[in-house]
Design an enzyme around this catalytic site. Structure first.
Site, PDB file in Angstrom:
ATOM      1  N   ASP A 280      -5.654  -6.168  -4.716  1.00  8.73           N
ATOM      2  CA  ASP A 280      -5.718  -5.054  -5.376  1.00  8.73           C
ATOM      3  C   ASP A 280      -4.873  -4.007  -4.700  1.00  8.73           C
ATOM      4  O   ASP A 280      -4.508  -4.033  -3.697  1.00  8.73           O
ATOM      5  CB  ASP A 280      -7.438  -4.516  -5.562  1.00  8.73           C
ATOM      6  CG  ASP A 280      -7.295  -3.609  -7.069  1.00  8.73           C
ATOM      7  OD1 ASP A 280      -6.417  -3.374  -7.332  1.00  8.73           O
ATOM      8  OD2 ASP A 280      -8.416  -3.430  -7.189  1.00  8.73           O
TER       9      ASP A 280
HETATM   10  C1  NOJ Z   1      -6.613  -1.043  -9.256  1.00 10.85           C
HETATM   11  C2  NOJ Z   1      -7.663  -2.017 -10.181  1.00 10.85           C
HETATM   12  O1  NOJ Z   1      -8.742  -1.906  -9.374  1.00 10.85           O
HETATM   13  C3  NOJ Z   1      -7.061  -3.111 -10.566  1.00 10.85           C
HETATM   14  O2  NOJ Z   1      -7.898  -3.491 -11.557  1.00 10.85           O
HETATM   15  C4  NOJ Z   1      -5.871  -2.985 -11.209  1.00 10.85           C
HETATM   16  O3  NOJ Z   1      -5.461  -4.100 -11.760  1.00 10.85           O
HETATM   17  C5  NOJ Z   1      -4.777  -2.659 -10.323  1.00 10.85           C
HETATM   18  N1  NOJ Z   1      -5.251  -1.123  -9.926  1.00 10.85           N
HETATM   19  C6  NOJ Z   1      -3.448  -2.334 -10.906  1.00 10.85           C
HETATM   20  O4  NOJ Z   1      -3.121  -1.267 -11.624  1.00 10.85           O
END
Ligand code: NOJ
Length: 747
Positions: A280
């Site tokens: 993530d």
């Molecule tokens: C953080 C989020 O937790 C995740 O779900 C998301 O896909 C990513 N950022 C990318 O934006």
């Protein structure tokens, strides 16, 4: 040698010549992956494992792509910019490996569908598949190859803002919806100009964040992990999910991005999955704040060794993997496997053959069929929670409708969370739709009551009340602004915010018919508001076409058919409250003494004590699976094909459903089972199957399910997944708290 002249580019030429060439077979993909890998330097390999955000890339971005230091970008959706950057990757980098472009396309791209928790309420996986296919078509048309969805985090906590992005509390519903969404995004051929790669997230148990506070630690033990939180992931991977994202939370002390036991050992070695794992956002270096890594180098080491193939934005791989490899702290074999996974994804997406987006193609955005699909999903996702007969409104008899509340005309907020590419200018709000569809026949008075959901000012309430007094019926659109749910937007008190409680109470005091429509990112604690109103329609955040969908439902052009994908707590202190809980040794009986009935100076005793709250009881406001229609359904004649099921047999479960009301409507028939005794304590009920059945007034249908031992299996005390012989109870009914009951034995 310049790889641009090598076999995979020659293959591309052949593909162009022989138009209609089919998707590349797996063996050919593996051959090409190996061939590319054999020509890559360590730096180029690590480059493929690096994902950057376009907006943070700065002037060095083009150089980094040219030097082979970037495998993927996210957050860029301008086709011209994308083609320019792709051109650098393909034409100017030594190996010509295309970039894979990621984006959060969570519930639609430009055409916004209901938030996923609303989509879950449809209990209609095929509709969810179609919605994802629409999103894929729109996203790929601007050059996006890869979405970070579906989110498969089971959540039992309505304080957690991100539950909006998932499918609720049930593993079977989550599994069906997750698999359907994956199929919708990816289609039959991921290289098609209408498909994108899915990314199942967040691996794993992120939805169990303590206290519902985002990013928080989780403490999910191994059996519960396997028997609940992992189930939707297994199903979505089985459905072909191309990628997976690790989670922010630490579970029992191990951050998702550093969890070797779950990623490398289970996902890869045990499940044999060959997709690509992405971290993530900065979750590699966030392991430092977790206290799991001392510095970015150790964080990179732990993530790479755990099996994370691509690092999202924090750059620790690029900087530290070379020395980690040289020092023998990360095996080269792990790097090669990660790069294989990245290249395989790019090949499956057809990026070597078609790296560019066709800017001359007619726009796919907001196509009429996309809007129609979004509208239908919004219709099916609304859940009727209460109705004393005021709904549906009769357009021939109602003369004046007061439309009030902060969500009646909130084009941005009804779209919900995570809508990077949605535009409020294209939203059809309820107020606009009601005026357009019924304004010719009915006098519509509009008063906001409160300007927005958090608005604490009570200044507008008197006008709303005055409108209610003048109208035959008031429809109050209340709920949450989009920004009150989603990432990092948890609430300790998930009720109506601002002065909305007062608004609803004052409207109720008029004694005039009151219909509440709740647009929210989560189940809200709305016991008082349900009590004070004549009907409640819960639409979650319904997306671009929410307005016409709700207008159709209010006036009975469609009958509500959504069912709750999460239990609704009466009050925050009951959370977590969920239907598939274990029983305790002292289950609630229903005749317990509540706080006001306890005699003064009562002596302490444990005799007859059960598990409940003195002040709130254990019962939720609404159970999982609950929802009404504009007709009534009756269940009868529940019959099993036998009293016993053998380990290699199955049981037919049949019940008659009759529409005993006056209108056609859709019922979601639900099959629940309880394993009476197991090597582990088993939940009081588990959803095993469901079916949407549409029946005209007076019509009946025999609804038949086939139940197999596989569906009764769970990871038992010895960690092996199997169905355990013994007694089972079984229910077929309209929700998790009612239905016809019978039993059988598994031998
Ligand atoms: C953080 C989020 O937790 C995740 O779900 C998301 O896909 C990513 N950022 C990318 O934006």
């Amino acid at each position: 040698m310049n790889m641009k002249k090598s076999t995979f580019h020659i293959f591309f030429t052949a593909c162009l010549v022989f138009a209609g060439c089919s998707p590349v077979p797996d063996s050919e993909i593996e051959r090409r992956v190996d061939q590319m890998l054999s020509q890559m330097t360590i730096e180029e390999k690590i480059g493929q494992m690096n994902q950057l955000s376009y907006d943070a890339g700065g002037p060095q971005l083009e150089d980094a792509i040219r030097d082979g230091r970037v495998g993927s970008l996210l957050n860029v959706v301008d086709p011209a910019v994308l083609n320019g950057l792709q051109n650098i990757a393909v034409e100017e980098s030594r190996l010509g490996i295309p970039l894979v472009i990621g984006r959060d396309v969570i519930h639609g791209f430009r055409t916004i569908f209901p938030i996923p928790i609303g989509q879950a309420a449809t209990f209609d996986p095929e509709l969810v598949r179609q919605g994802a296919a629409v999103a894929a078509r729109e996203a790929r048309s601007v050059g996006v190859h890869w979405t970070f969805a579906p989110m498969l985090d089971i959540s039992r906590d309505q304080r957690w803002g991100r539950l909006a992005e998932g499918f609720g509390e049930d593993p079977v519903l989550g599994a069906r919806m997750g698999a359907a969404m994956v199929r919708g995004y990816q289609g039959d051929d991921m290289s098609a100009p209408t498909s994108i790669a899915a990314c199942v997230k967040h691996f794993v148990a992120y939805g169990a964040a303590e206290g519902g506070r985002d990013y928080n630690s989780t403490n999910v033990p191994p059996h519960l992990m396997r028997n609940l939180y992992l189930i939707p992931f297994e199903a979505a991977i089985e459905a072909g999910a191309a990628t997976l994202m690790t989670s922010f939370n630490d579970n029992d002390g191990i951050p998702g991005t550093g969890n070797k036991a779950l990623v490398r050992d289970m996902l890869r070695d045990e499940w044999g999955w060959d997709g690509m794992v992405v971290s993530d956002w900065a979750s590699v270096t966030e392991m430092i704040a977790h206290g799991f890594a001392a510095d970015p180098k150790e964080a990179a080491m732990k993530a790479a060794n755990a099996g994370v193939d691509m690092e999202m934005v924090s750059g620790a791989y690029l900087e530290h993997l070379p020395s980690l490899i040289a020092e023998g702290l990360v095996p080269m074999e792990y790097i090669d496997n990660s790069v294989r996974n990245v290249l395989r994804l790019k090949l499956r997406l057809g990026l070597f053959d078609n790296p560019y987006v066709d800017t001359s193609a007619p726009s796919a955005l907001l196509a009429p069929e996309h809007l129609a699909a979004a509208r239908r999903t919004a219709v099916e996702s609304a859940v009727l929670l209460k109705n004393d007969g005021v709904l549906p409104l009769d357009a021939a008899r109602v003369k004046t409708v007061a439309v009030v509340g902060p969500m009646a005309d909130a084009p941005h907020d009804q779209l919900g969370t995570w809508i990077f590419d949605g535009e409020k200018t294209t939203t059809a709000t309820p107020l606009a739709a009601l005026r357009e569809m019924y304004g010719g026949q009915i006098d519509i008075i509009h008063e906001t009551g409160t300007e927005y959901s958090r608005d604490r000012s009570t200044a507008g309430i008197a006008s709303a009340v005055a409108a209610a007094r003048r109208a035959d019926v008031t429809v109050a659109f209340v709920g949450e602004e989009a920004i009150l749910s989603g990432e990092a937007h948890s609430l300790a008190n998930p009720g109506l915010q601002g002065a909305q409680k007062e608004l609803v109470a004052r409207l109720a005091q008029t004694g005039r018919p009151l219909v509440l429509v709740v647009m929210a990112g989560r189940p809200l604690t709305i016991g008082d508001e349900v009590e004070g109103s004549n009907a409640v329609l819960y639409s979650f955040h319904p997306g671009t076409m929410g307005g016409p969908a709700l207008a159709e439902l209010l006036f009975g052009e469609a009958s509500p058919s959504g069912r709750l994908p999460m239990t609704f707590a009466r009050e925050a202190g009951q959370i977590p409250v969920y239907y598939n809980h274990n029983n305790t040794g002292r289950p609630y009986q229903g005749n317990e003494t509540m706080i006001d009935d306890i005699p003064l100076e009562a002596g302490q005793t444990s005799l007859g004590n059960t598990s409940y709250y003195l002040d709130a009881g254990p019962e939720p406001l609404f159970p999982f699976g609950y929802g009404l229609t504009y007709t009534t359904f009756e269940y009868s004649n529940l019959v099993l094909s036998g009293e016993e099921m053998t380990m290699n047999g199955s049981l037919e479960v049949a019940a008659t459903l009759t529409n005993t009301g006056k209108r056609e409507a859709t019922e979601v028939v639900q099959l629940y089972v309880r394993d009476v005794s197991g090597s582990l304590a088993r939940p009081v009920k588990e959803l095993k199957d469901f079916r949407r059945v549409t029946l005209g007034a007076g019509a009946s249908e025999r609804v038949v399910f086939t139940l197999r031992p596989e569906e009764l299996a769970f990871y038992g005390i010895d960690g092996v997944r199997r169905a355990e012989p013994g007694a089972f109870r079984l229910w077929v009914g309209p929700d998790s708290a009612s239905g016809l009951e019978t039993s059988f034995t598994l031998r």
